[in-house]
Scaffold this motif. Structure first.
Motif, PDB file in Angstrom:
ATOM      1  N   PHE A  35       0.829  -1.204   0.000  1.00  0.00           N
ATOM      2  CA  PHE A  35       0.000   0.000   0.000  1.00  0.00           C
ATOM      3  C   PHE A  35       0.864   1.255   0.000  1.00  0.00           C
ATOM      4  CE2 PHE A  35      -1.980   3.405   2.464  1.00  0.00           C
ATOM      5  CZ  PHE A  35      -3.063   3.687   1.646  1.00  0.00           C
ATOM      6  N   CYS A  36       1.881   1.297   0.854  1.00  0.00           N
ATOM      7  CA  CYS A  36       2.754   2.476   0.921  1.00  0.00           C
ATOM      8  C   CYS A  36       3.487   2.690  -0.392  1.00  0.00           C
ATOM      9  CB  CYS A  36       3.755   2.329   2.056  1.00  0.00           C
ATOM     10  SG  CYS A  36       3.014   2.517   3.683  1.00  0.00           S
ATOM     11  N   ALA A  39       0.619   3.866  -2.958  1.00  0.00           N
ATOM     12  CA  ALA A  39      -0.159   5.042  -2.574  1.00  0.00           C
ATOM     13  C   ALA A  39       0.711   6.254  -2.252  1.00  0.00           C
ATOM     14  CB  ALA A  39      -1.033   4.717  -1.362  1.00  0.00           C
ATOM     15  N   ILE A  40       1.980   6.030  -1.883  1.00  0.00           N
ATOM     16  CA  ILE A  40       2.819   7.143  -1.460  1.00  0.00           C
ATOM     17  C   ILE A  40       4.061   7.290  -2.337  1.00  0.00           C
ATOM     18  CG2 ILE A  40       4.211   8.051   0.436  1.00  0.00           C
ATOM     19  CD1 ILE A  40       2.211   6.629   2.325  1.00  0.00           C
TER      20      ILE A  40
END
Length: 74
Positions: A35-36, A39-40
């Motif tokens: 996710f990181c 998403a980032i």
């Protein structure tokens, strides 16, 4: 008599639960890392690439120099 009845049900209890929690922790941490990343990290890399694609450092310097930001460059 009561303690003798609990001993067979407690046999392997800790090992079974530790195995479950270790697998769960691994799955959650892998999901968080994924996710990181998507998403980032990836949007950040794209934003930097988009910014520096058309960035002219000399033009930016001249704008800042004319605005009086730099004291040593006239």
């Amino acid at each position: 008599l009561l303690l003798g009845e609990l001993v067979p049900t407690m046999h392997g209890f800790l090992a079974k639960h530790l195995q479950f929690h270790i697998v769960g922790t691994f799955i959650v941490s892998l999901g968080t890392a994924t996710f990181c990343n998507f998403a980032i990290a990836e949007p950040g890399k794209k934003a930097y690439a988009d910014f520096y694609r058309n960035y002219d450092s000399m033009k930016d310097f001249e704008v800042k120099r004319k605005a009086g930001i730099f004291q040593s460059a006239k």
